[in-house]
Design a protein around this motif. Sequence first.
Motif, mmCIF file in Angstrom:
data_model
loop_
_atom_site.group_PDB
_atom_site.id
_atom_site.type_symbol
_atom_site.label_atom_id
_atom_site.label_comp_id
_atom_site.label_asym_id
_atom_site.label_seq_id
_atom_site.Cartn_x
_atom_site.Cartn_y
_atom_site.Cartn_z
ATOM 1 N N THR A 169 0.835 -1.204 0.000
ATOM 2 C CA THR A 169 0.000 0.000 0.000
ATOM 3 C C THR A 169 0.866 1.248 0.000
ATOM 4 O OG1 THR A 169 -1.717 -1.183 1.221
ATOM 5 C CG2 THR A 169 -1.848 1.206 1.221
ATOM 6 N N ALA A 170 1.917 1.247 0.795
ATOM 7 C CA ALA A 170 2.839 2.382 0.826
ATOM 8 C C ALA A 170 3.499 2.581 -0.534
ATOM 9 C CB ALA A 170 3.900 2.158 1.903
ATOM 10 N N ALA A 171 3.904 1.476 -1.166
ATOM 11 C CA ALA A 171 4.548 1.576 -2.479
ATOM 12 C C ALA A 171 3.594 2.163 -3.518
ATOM 13 C CB ALA A 171 5.033 0.198 -2.925
ATOM 14 N N VAL A 172 2.333 1.756 -3.469
ATOM 15 C CA VAL A 172 1.333 2.283 -4.407
ATOM 16 C C VAL A 172 1.155 3.785 -4.207
ATOM 17 C CG1 VAL A 172 -1.140 2.294 -4.939
ATOM 18 C CG2 VAL A 172 0.087 0.123 -4.750
ATOM 19 N N ILE A 173 1.017 4.204 -2.955
ATOM 20 C CA ILE A 173 0.772 5.620 -2.667
ATOM 21 C C ILE A 173 1.970 6.475 -3.060
ATOM 22 C CG2 ILE A 173 0.413 7.284 -0.797
ATOM 23 C CD1 ILE A 173 -1.326 5.125 0.575
ATOM 24 N N VAL A 174 3.175 6.048 -2.681
ATOM 25 C CA VAL A 174 4.376 6.822 -3.017
ATOM 26 C C VAL A 174 4.599 6.834 -4.531
ATOM 27 C CG1 VAL A 174 6.882 6.926 -2.778
ATOM 28 C CG2 VAL A 174 5.462 6.455 -0.779
ATOM 29 N N GLY A 175 4.412 5.670 -5.170
ATOM 30 C CA GLY A 175 4.584 5.598 -6.612
ATOM 31 C C GLY A 175 3.625 6.495 -7.355
ATOM 32 N N ARG A 176 2.390 6.548 -6.889
ATOM 33 C CA ARG A 176 1.397 7.432 -7.525
ATOM 34 C C ARG A 176 1.790 8.894 -7.373
ATOM 35 N NH1 ARG A 176 -2.008 11.895 -5.968
ATOM 36 N NH2 ARG A 176 -3.937 11.798 -7.200
ATOM 37 N N GLU A 177 2.249 9.279 -6.172
ATOM 38 C CA GLU A 177 2.622 10.669 -5.946
ATOM 39 C C GLU A 177 3.773 11.089 -6.862
ATOM 40 O OE1 GLU A 177 0.966 12.799 -4.380
ATOM 41 O OE2 GLU A 177 -0.402 11.452 -3.332
ATOM 42 N N ILE A 178 4.759 10.197 -7.045
ATOM 43 C CA ILE A 178 5.878 10.509 -7.940
ATOM 44 C C ILE A 178 5.379 10.663 -9.371
ATOM 45 C CG2 ILE A 178 8.003 9.578 -8.938
ATOM 46 C CD1 ILE A 178 8.520 8.244 -6.196
ATOM 47 N N THR A 179 4.509 9.744 -9.790
ATOM 48 C CA THR A 179 3.984 9.780 -11.163
ATOM 49 C C THR A 179 3.182 11.043 -11.428
ATOM 50 O OG1 THR A 179 3.859 7.361 -11.185
ATOM 51 C CG2 THR A 179 2.559 8.547 -12.841
ATOM 52 N N LYS A 221 -9.384 14.630 -3.319
ATOM 53 C CA LYS A 221 -9.689 15.084 -1.960
ATOM 54 C C LYS A 221 -10.192 13.926 -1.089
ATOM 55 C CE LYS A 221 -10.559 19.829 -3.396
ATOM 56 N NZ LYS A 221 -11.542 20.910 -3.606
ATOM 57 N N TRP A 222 -11.028 13.066 -1.672
ATOM 58 C CA TRP A 222 -11.483 11.887 -0.935
ATOM 59 C C TRP A 222 -10.318 10.968 -0.603
ATOM 60 C CZ3 TRP A 222 -15.607 11.206 1.776
ATOM 61 C CH2 TRP A 222 -16.783 11.885 1.450
ATOM 62 N N LYS A 223 -9.407 10.832 -1.554
ATOM 63 C CA LYS A 223 -8.197 10.035 -1.314
ATOM 64 C C LYS A 223 -7.429 10.576 -0.127
ATOM 65 C CE LYS A 223 -4.550 11.210 -3.088
ATOM 66 N NZ LYS A 223 -3.362 12.017 -2.711
ATOM 67 N N THR A 224 -7.294 11.901 -0.066
ATOM 68 C CA THR A 224 -6.562 12.533 1.025
ATOM 69 C C THR A 224 -7.247 12.288 2.365
ATOM 70 O OG1 THR A 224 -5.699 14.245 -0.446
ATOM 71 C CG2 THR A 224 -5.694 14.728 1.912
ATOM 72 N N ILE A 225 -8.574 12.359 2.391
ATOM 73 C CA ILE A 225 -9.324 12.133 3.629
ATOM 74 C C ILE A 225 -9.082 10.719 4.151
ATOM 75 C CG2 ILE A 225 -11.640 11.880 4.602
ATOM 76 C CD1 ILE A 225 -12.490 14.211 2.752
ATOM 77 N N PHE A 226 -9.237 9.716 3.271
ATOM 78 C CA PHE A 226 -9.007 8.331 3.683
ATOM 79 C C PHE A 226 -7.555 8.123 4.106
ATOM 80 C CE2 PHE A 226 -13.013 7.299 1.534
ATOM 81 C CZ PHE A 226 -13.527 6.328 2.396
ATOM 82 N N ALA A 271 -8.269 0.619 16.318
ATOM 83 C CA ALA A 271 -7.834 1.755 15.512
ATOM 84 C C ALA A 271 -6.877 1.341 14.396
ATOM 85 C CB ALA A 271 -7.175 2.809 16.412
ATOM 86 N N PHE A 272 -5.907 0.480 14.709
ATOM 87 C CA PHE A 272 -4.915 0.119 13.698
ATOM 88 C C PHE A 272 -5.574 -0.590 12.519
ATOM 89 C CE2 PHE A 272 -1.511 -2.178 11.636
ATOM 90 C CZ PHE A 272 -0.439 -1.309 11.712
ATOM 91 N N GLU A 273 -6.469 -1.522 12.815
ATOM 92 C CA GLU A 273 -7.123 -2.280 11.741
ATOM 93 C C GLU A 273 -8.042 -1.402 10.899
ATOM 94 O OE1 GLU A 273 -7.746 -6.518 13.860
ATOM 95 O OE2 GLU A 273 -7.643 -4.723 15.086
ATOM 96 N N LEU A 274 -8.797 -0.520 11.554
ATOM 97 C CA LEU A 274 -9.641 0.407 10.798
ATOM 98 C C LEU A 274 -8.785 1.361 9.976
ATOM 99 C CD1 LEU A 274 -12.484 1.309 13.342
ATOM 100 C CD2 LEU A 274 -12.656 -0.102 11.287
ATOM 101 N N GLY A 275 -7.657 1.770 10.565
ATOM 102 C CA GLY A 275 -6.742 2.637 9.837
ATOM 103 C C GLY A 275 -6.173 1.957 8.609
ATOM 104 N N ALA A 327 -8.180 1.633 1.186
ATOM 105 C CA ALA A 327 -9.148 2.383 0.388
ATOM 106 C C ALA A 327 -8.492 3.588 -0.268
ATOM 107 C CB ALA A 327 -10.323 2.826 1.269
ATOM 108 N N ALA A 328 -7.599 4.261 0.475
ATOM 109 C CA ALA A 328 -6.880 5.411 -0.084
ATOM 110 C C ALA A 328 -5.998 4.982 -1.249
ATOM 111 C CB ALA A 328 -6.033 6.077 1.006
ATOM 112 N N ALA A 329 -5.359 3.804 -1.123
ATOM 113 C CA ALA A 329 -4.515 3.308 -2.212
ATOM 114 C C ALA A 329 -5.346 3.012 -3.451
ATOM 115 C CB ALA A 329 -3.762 2.053 -1.756
ATOM 116 N N ALA A 330 -6.549 2.439 -3.252
ATOM 117 C CA ALA A 330 -7.430 2.171 -4.382
ATOM 118 C C ALA A 330 -7.857 3.479 -5.061
ATOM 119 C CB ALA A 330 -8.660 1.387 -3.918
ATOM 120 N N LEU A 331 -8.231 4.481 -4.247
ATOM 121 C CA LEU A 331 -8.590 5.791 -4.802
ATOM 122 C C LEU A 331 -7.390 6.449 -5.475
ATOM 123 C CD1 LEU A 331 -10.853 7.170 -1.925
ATOM 124 C CD2 LEU A 331 -11.582 6.511 -4.224
#
Length: 198
Positions: free
Chosen positions: A104-114, A138-143, A162-166, A172-176
């Motif tokens: 998930t971290a790789a997807v998010i960071v990779g998207r930001e670079i792209t 904006k929804w991505k940022t909220i999640f 909290a950790f599991e819900l987070g 969900a943020a990675a999917a968005l």
Amino acid sequence: MSFPIANTLTFARIVMIPLVVVLFYLPYEWSNPAAASVFILAAITDSLDGYLARKLGQTSALGAFLDPVADKLMVAVALILLVSHDPPALKFIHFDPHVLITLTAAVIVGREITISALREWMAELGKRGKVAVSSLGKWKTIFQMTGLSMMLFRSDVWFIPAFELGLACLVAAAALTLWSMVVYLRAAWPALSDTPLQ
């Protein structure tokens, strides 16, 4: 001339990033909740600085530059902290989520670079408006901010895992994130495909 309040909040957000790191690594029971609290405060300033800049007529080139930089630094540092630590004991997830967190971290960071590279290229073409921030982003940022805050907390809040819900919010943020990247690339593709190679 006084320094705009919006830029002050943005600088404060950048200063909070190393504070989150220090608190996260302190060997005390309260350190992770404290790190999460500072992260939440920083996320709130993210909403406030843009609003105040527009409301008070204090938009500036410096603010337009620093705001996304601060946001990306916050997210990247939080993801590094989470990837570098084993997850806490979980109640409802019966597998090691470390691989899922890393992917998930790789997807998010990779998207930001792209997308950052895409926006820079589109700006050179004079068509940056085609890849402006959308409601989907904006929804991505909220999640994303909600998920990271809850995962940095690392322990249950009363009866709430909290950790599991987070983690669910972060997935969900990675999917968005992927969805919004596809939307931006589709919007930019006509300009990119018509541009001769250098």
